[in-house]
Design a protein around this motif. Structure first.
Motif, PDB file in Angstrom:
ATOM      1  N   ALA B 275      46.701  74.325  62.662  1.00  0.00           N
ATOM      2  CA  ALA B 275      48.252  75.175  63.263  1.00  0.00           C
ATOM      3  C   ALA B 275      48.051  75.884  61.577  1.00  0.00           C
ATOM      4  O   ALA B 275      49.079  76.126  61.087  1.00  0.00           O
ATOM      5  CB  ALA B 275      49.256  73.661  62.688  1.00  0.00           C
ATOM      6  N   ARG B 276      47.454  76.479  60.430  1.00  0.00           N
ATOM      7  CA  ARG B 276      47.591  76.805  59.865  1.00  0.00           C
ATOM      8  C   ARG B 276      47.675  78.497  60.722  1.00  0.00           C
ATOM      9  O   ARG B 276      49.132  79.113  59.377  1.00  0.00           O
ATOM     10  CB  ARG B 276      46.587  77.215  58.872  1.00  0.00           C
ATOM     11  N   GLY B 277      47.479  78.825  61.202  1.00  0.00           N
ATOM     12  CA  GLY B 277      47.656  80.095  61.578  1.00  0.00           C
ATOM     13  C   GLY B 277      47.448  81.316  61.292  1.00  0.00           C
ATOM     14  O   GLY B 277      48.002  82.219  62.033  1.00  0.00           O
ATOM     15  N   CYS B 278      46.051  81.166  60.855  1.00  0.00           N
ATOM     16  CA  CYS B 278      45.499  82.216  60.756  1.00  0.00           C
ATOM     17  C   CYS B 278      45.608  83.283  61.631  1.00  0.00           C
ATOM     18  O   CYS B 278      45.037  82.522  62.745  1.00  0.00           O
ATOM     19  CB  CYS B 278      43.942  81.989  59.720  1.00  0.00           C
ATOM     20  N   ARG B 279      45.799  85.113  61.485  1.00  0.00           N
ATOM     21  CA  ARG B 279      46.090  85.837  62.072  1.00  0.00           C
ATOM     22  C   ARG B 279      44.608  85.833  63.322  1.00  0.00           C
ATOM     23  O   ARG B 279      44.726  86.437  63.752  1.00  0.00           O
ATOM     24  CB  ARG B 279      47.116  86.424  62.036  1.00  0.00           C
ATOM     25  N   PHE B 280      43.622  85.767  62.469  1.00  0.00           N
ATOM     26  CA  PHE B 280      42.414  86.099  62.797  1.00  0.00           C
ATOM     27  C   PHE B 280      41.864  85.068  63.512  1.00  0.00           C
ATOM     28  O   PHE B 280      39.938  85.805  64.417  1.00  0.00           O
ATOM     29  CB  PHE B 280      41.163  86.597  61.559  1.00  0.00           C
ATOM     30  N   CYS B 281      41.795  84.053  63.381  1.00  0.00           N
ATOM     31  CA  CYS B 281      41.355  82.473  63.690  1.00  0.00           C
ATOM     32  C   CYS B 281      40.971  82.307  65.343  1.00  0.00           C
ATOM     33  O   CYS B 281      42.542  82.032  65.900  1.00  0.00           O
ATOM     34  CB  CYS B 281      41.564  81.974  62.904  1.00  0.00           C
ATOM     35  N   PRO B 461      37.909  91.650  66.348  1.00  0.00           N
ATOM     36  CA  PRO B 461      39.413  91.242  66.538  1.00  0.00           C
ATOM     37  C   PRO B 461      38.731  89.890  68.022  1.00  0.00           C
ATOM     38  O   PRO B 461      37.660  90.702  68.640  1.00  0.00           O
ATOM     39  CB  PRO B 461      39.979  92.290  67.354  1.00  0.00           C
ATOM     40  N   LYS B 462      39.412  89.188  68.145  1.00  0.00           N
ATOM     41  CA  LYS B 462      39.070  88.062  69.293  1.00  0.00           C
ATOM     42  C   LYS B 462      40.358  87.194  69.727  1.00  0.00           C
ATOM     43  O   LYS B 462      41.272  86.960  69.880  1.00  0.00           O
ATOM     44  CB  LYS B 462      38.454  86.478  68.181  1.00  0.00           C
ATOM     45  N   SER B 463      40.355  87.576  71.241  1.00  0.00           N
ATOM     46  CA  SER B 463      40.834  87.613  72.308  1.00  0.00           C
ATOM     47  C   SER B 463      41.831  86.173  71.636  1.00  0.00           C
ATOM     48  O   SER B 463      41.878  84.868  70.965  1.00  0.00           O
ATOM     49  CB  SER B 463      40.001  86.927  74.039  1.00  0.00           C
ATOM     50  N   HIS B 464      42.465  86.424  72.503  1.00  0.00           N
ATOM     51  CA  HIS B 464      44.152  84.545  71.601  1.00  0.00           C
ATOM     52  C   HIS B 464      43.988  84.490  70.220  1.00  0.00           C
ATOM     53  O   HIS B 464      44.663  83.418  70.919  1.00  0.00           O
ATOM     54  CB  HIS B 464      43.735  83.304  72.656  1.00  0.00           C
ATOM     55  N   THR B 465      43.826  85.800  70.100  1.00  0.00           N
ATOM     56  CA  THR B 465      43.910  85.315  68.508  1.00  0.00           C
ATOM     57  C   THR B 465      45.955  86.749  68.342  1.00  0.00           C
ATOM     58  O   THR B 465      45.220  87.605  68.679  1.00  0.00           O
ATOM     59  CB  THR B 465      43.587  85.952  67.747  1.00  0.00           C
ATOM     60  N   PRO B 466      46.043  86.388  67.385  1.00  0.00           N
ATOM     61  CA  PRO B 466      47.394  87.889  66.973  1.00  0.00           C
ATOM     62  C   PRO B 466      46.685  88.935  67.040  1.00  0.00           C
ATOM     63  O   PRO B 466      47.177  89.797  67.374  1.00  0.00           O
ATOM     64  CB  PRO B 466      48.354  87.557  65.424  1.00  0.00           C
ATOM     65  N   PHE B 467      45.603  89.089  66.544  1.00  0.00           N
ATOM     66  CA  PHE B 467      44.859  90.008  66.327  1.00  0.00           C
ATOM     67  C   PHE B 467      43.815  90.845  67.467  1.00  0.00           C
ATOM     68  O   PHE B 467      43.266  91.957  67.298  1.00  0.00           O
ATOM     69  CB  PHE B 467      44.261  90.109  65.128  1.00  0.00           C
ATOM     70  N   GLN B 468      44.017  90.111  69.206  1.00  0.00           N
ATOM     71  CA  GLN B 468      43.733  90.528  70.346  1.00  0.00           C
ATOM     72  C   GLN B 468      43.969  92.065  70.459  1.00  0.00           C
ATOM     73  O   GLN B 468      42.718  92.461  71.097  1.00  0.00           O
ATOM     74  CB  GLN B 468      43.519  89.555  70.650  1.00  0.00           C
ATOM     75  N   TRP B 469      44.798  93.137  69.467  1.00  0.00           N
ATOM     76  CA  TRP B 469      44.693  94.094  70.341  1.00  0.00           C
ATOM     77  C   TRP B 469      44.235  95.091  69.134  1.00  0.00           C
ATOM     78  O   TRP B 469      44.268  95.890  69.419  1.00  0.00           O
ATOM     79  CB  TRP B 469      46.213  94.745  69.659  1.00  0.00           C
ATOM     80  N   ALA B 470      43.238  94.507  67.853  1.00  0.00           N
ATOM     81  CA  ALA B 470      43.388  95.124  66.991  1.00  0.00           C
ATOM     82  C   ALA B 470      41.768  95.915  66.859  1.00  0.00           C
ATOM     83  O   ALA B 470      41.417  95.219  68.165  1.00  0.00           O
ATOM     84  CB  ALA B 470      43.208  94.437  65.956  1.00  0.00           C
ATOM     85  N   GLY B 471      41.951  97.135  66.859  1.00  0.00           N
ATOM     86  CA  GLY B 471      40.147  97.318  66.993  1.00  0.00           C
ATOM     87  C   GLY B 471      39.509  96.845  66.206  1.00  0.00           C
ATOM     88  O   GLY B 471      39.456  96.871  64.651  1.00  0.00           O
TER      89      GLY B 471
END
Lengths: 227, 623
Positions: B275-281, B461-471
């Protein structure tokens, strides 16, 4: 020689290599046996080096694909154990195709097993019919007369002198098949692999290779059994 | 077509003397289940070679669970290396299972691990080599039911057409339910579709053929999936979640391979979720909630696992082992009991802010060669953007602690191409690494052989992460940034390595695409791509040509940013983390604001606990 070195703290185990496990490489066999030792709960010595390895010695590497009824390893013990009980424990924890057959306690101080067991007997099933025996015998004589075989291992050229490494070679017909009983000696220059000789005389790889015995050859030519 | 069940080992045996590592194909390993009487036969398959697949803990868990079921036998299969598979194709030998050497196409059910994006072509290769019809929709009634599961199910659309069903989330319990549903369905004479309907009713099971892809103004160009009318399939399939890790078997890995494999050791999973919440992970989002295995269970499992396997190393595995509330206690107890037996204890990587003095001394006594930390970014600003929540002070303290405890080598993981990254952040990677080298020299002496290795991955960028919208970064820009970093690093004690930007681009493209991605995977496979994760087998040109074949540009796909409000290709499968939470996290990232770990503070509102009806399960107290 210290009294410590005289103690029977070397367990020598004879085991086979059979069936599909003939395709295991030497390092794979070593790894499997070390895990078997750990599983069976026998005490063993651990090296003091960086990696804390089990103190264990193996007889010479068997080629991948070759089976054997006479492989050996020496396990160094921190205390004496009952050899029969140790053998039974090892049997329970080793894959059947590498099952230990016999075991004995030996003095701790001895030459390294790999260098000590310098003679081997092989039973080789040739890739030719019994009818070809005369032709093959002639080819063997020719190779022995030349005294050397040059071959490739992977992409590296290799050369083996037969004068010291090939002790004896006998052909036997069994039904329609032709087998070769081979006696070899390992030297500092190398050792003769049966498949190399068979490839040279038959032009093809053997159908099967089995190491059936290993010994130590004394200076006077007497053979001493590892057990 | 369903093939007959028979032992065909004699067909591959003649080739074993000719191929690399024949011990991959032998079976009869210690711990393998020899009795395979069925009558229901399942085969769990890892779509890579044996030595990569055997250490996979997920597959070991399923193998163990299914072989305990009455009337069910479970075998394994792996993809033969290219030397043997070429001979098998030449001699028309189908892919065989390991235990009984039966054709994989003779099984009732085949399960395949989706390990990562770069196994996509291998998935086609295994099915084709097995002789199983590639597309699930075209399979005969009697062909095996082909299911998938694993860490890479979270955008499985590019390979979804291959599978009858996909299991989302934890496999324990769910895989048995799936097997029983298929067995009962077969016994009742249900059609293939009837069996799939049963499967679709199970917790965590996604049946791709029950969904159609819609492309409209609300979506990206890859569309989104909606249930087909009349199938009864849910709009969103939520993952299956095991509430307590302590309720699962801790020693799942029972098979001891003959040949040295990738992770040649006993693995005990001590913790699931992070639950560290790294936004790329992706794993950090999809494996929630956090579930710890209590220390007494771990200690018993290590002892039992070592005794039955004979391994001389045990890995305490998880996404973040040093976060376990009882980690230091466990390490001390294991050190006390195992040090004299020549057994090493390892932990996969250490978090900078939870790597204590205790851990350093215990890990050192197990003679591990070096330590690995993952700061991920070189500046505090960027670490706040990605929510890494570690500081320069944490890095310095961890490095000093490690060097003072005798370590001389350290490995640091970073990423390149993270959202908002600038050249200053890249120079920060070099600066941070050189500072670590400096601490090493200060502690160990100027002439000591301190070395620091830096591994820099390309951010995907991976699905279901906060960065899923990034290129993703374009190739040329990746190369430029690599150069910037290289030029900034001058200390000779630094060793710098990069992940290959081309393989990352393929990974990125497949992470973005929806179901149309299958055309790309199929075209690449037809052009000879397989084993794409193997450097010597990867063929970027073939991938580029495959993309041209289907009319897309790889860079264009991977580097595309998605609109925050768009329907995404994977919205119909959910690990329980809400899209609203991910959007909030994206916005916070853009503002450089961080989010705390809910196992150490209060709930951060990711949604997992309420959606899945579960909660964090912490054995001790985290701080």
């Amino acid at each position: 020689m210290s009294a410590e070195n005289e103690l029977a703290r070397r367990l020598r185990v004879c085991y086979g290599k059979d069936g599909r496990l003939a395709y295991l490489g030497h390092l794979e066999v070593m790894g499997t046996i070390m895990r078997s030792v750990r599983r069976c709960g026998l005490p063993f010595e651990v090296s003091n080096g960086f990696a804390h390895r089990m103190r264990i010695q193996f007889s010479q590497a068997l080629p991948v694909g070759a089976s054997s009824s006479a492989e050996y390893y020496d396990l160094m013990l921190p205390c004496e154990v009952n050899a029969d009980e140790a053998l039974e424990a090892l049997r329970r924890c080793t894959p059947a195709a590498l099952a230990p057959k016999r075991a004995a306690l030996l003095p701790r101080r001895m030459p390294a097993l790999e260098a000590w067991a310098n003679r081997a007997s092989w039973l080789v099933l040739l890739p030719c019919a019994a009818d070809d025996a005369g032709k093959i015998a002639e080819a063997i004589d020719g190779v022995r007369a030349r005294g050397v075989i040059s071959f490739m291992r992977g992409d590296k050229p290799r050369r083996i002198e037969l004068g010291r490494t090939l002790v004896a070679c006998e052909l036997r017909s069994e039904g329609s098949s032709l087998t070769m009983l081979l006696e070899t000696r390992s030297t500092e220059q190398g050792s003769l692999r049966p498949a190399v000789l068979v490839q040279e005389v038959c032009g093809r790889q053997p159908r099967s290779v089995c190491r059936v015995g290993q010994w130590h050859e004394e200076d006077d030519g007497t053979l001493t059994s590892p057990l | 077509m369903r093939l007959p069940r028979e032992d065909l080992f004699h067909l591959i045996e003649p080739f074993l003397g000719e191929v690399e590592r024949p011990s991959r194909y032998l079976n009869h390993e210690w711990g393998a289940v020899e009795e395979q009487d069925g009558p229901f036969h399942a085969c769990m398959m890892y779509p890579d070679v044996y030595d990569v697949g055997v250490p996979n803990l997920g597959l070991a868990i399923l193998y163990d669970e299914l072989n305990r079921l009455d009337g069910v036998s479970c075998e394994r299969a792996y993809l033969p290396w290219v030397d043997l598979s070429a001979r098998m194709r030449e001699h028309h030998i189908p892919l065989l299972s390991l235990e009984t050497a039966s054709p994989v196409a003779s099984f009732d059910l085949v399960g395949i691990t989706l390990a990562h994006e770069l196994v996509c072509t291998n998935l086609i290769e295994v099915l084709d080599l097995a002789g199983i019809t590639l597309r699930a929709a075209e399979r005969d009634e009697d062909e095996p039911i082909v299911i998938a599961g694993g860490p890479s199910v979270w955008n499985c659309e590019p390979v979804a057409p291959l599978f009858d069903a996909v299991l989302l989330g934890d496999g324990e319990g769910a895989v048995s339910q799936m097997v029983l549903a298929v067995r009962e369905g077969r016994a009742e004479g249900l059609s293939r579709e009837g069996i799939l309907r049963r499967l679709a009713r199970l917790d965590g099971v996604y049946v791709p053929s029950f969904y159609e892809v819609v492309v409209d103004d609300s979506s990206t160009r890859w569309g989104y999936a909606v249930p087909r009318e009349g199938t009864g399939a849910p709009e969103v399939v939520y993952k299956h979640c095991v509430d307590a890790l302590s309720a699962t078997e801790p020693v799942a890995q029972r098979i001891v391979p003959y040949l040295p494999v990738v992770q040649d050791r006993l693995t005990i999973e001590v913790l699931r979720g992070c639950a560290r919440g790294c936004r790329f992970c992706q794993a950090g989002m999809t494996y929630r909630p956090v579930r710890e295995r209590p220390s007494e269970q771990v200690l018993e499992a290590v002892e039992r696992g070592l005794a039955t396997s004979g391994y001389d190393e045990c890995c305490l595995s998880s996404l973040s082992t040093t976060d376990h509330s009882q980690c230091a206690t466990m390490l001390r107890a294991l050190h006390d009991s195992l040090a004299s037996k020549g057994v090493r204890i390892s932990i996969p990587s250490q978090r900078l802010d939870s790597f204590g003095v205790d851990m350093a001394s215990v890990a050192r006594s197990s003679r591990k060669a070096g330590l690995t930390f993952a700061p991920e970014a070189g500046s505090q600003r960027l670490r706040d953007v990605i929510n890494k929540n570690v500081t320069d002070e944490n890095m310095d303290a961890a490095a000093r602690n490690a060097f003072e405890n005798g370590y001389r080598r350290m490995k640091l993981y970073f990423m390149m191409g993270l959202p908002t990254e600038t050249d200053a952040d890249l120079r920060g990677i070099a600066a941070m690494s050189e500072r670590v080298v400096g601490i090493g020299r200060e502690v160990c002496g100027a002439r000591s052989k301190v070395s620091v290795s830096i591994s820099v991955a390309v951010f995907v960028p991976k699905s279901h992460t906060p960065f899923q919208w990034a290129g993703q970064l374009p190739l040329e820009e990746t190369v430029r940034r690599q150069r910037v970093m290289l030029e900034a690093a001058s200390d000779r004690a630094l060793r710098i390595s990069y992940h290959d930007a081309q393989t990352s681009l393929i990974e990125g493209a497949l992470s973005k695409m929806g179901r149309r991605g299958f055309d790309l995977v199929l075209a690449a496979w037809r052009r000879g791509c397989r084993f794409d994760a193997w450097t010597d087998q990867f063929d970027f040109e073939a991938w580029k040509q495959a993309a041209t074949d289907i009319g897309v540009d790889l860079e264009d796909v991977a580097c595309e940013c998605f609109d925050l409000e768009a329907h995404l290709p994977w919205d119909h499968t959910s690990p329980g983390v809400s899209k609203g939470y991910l959007q909030r996290e994206w916005r916070k990232a853009m503002e450089g604001r961080t989010t705390a770990d809910c196992t150490m503070t209060s709930c951060t509102g990711c949604g997992v606990c309420s959606v899945l009806g579960t909660h964090n399960d912490i054995a001790g107290r985290r701080s």
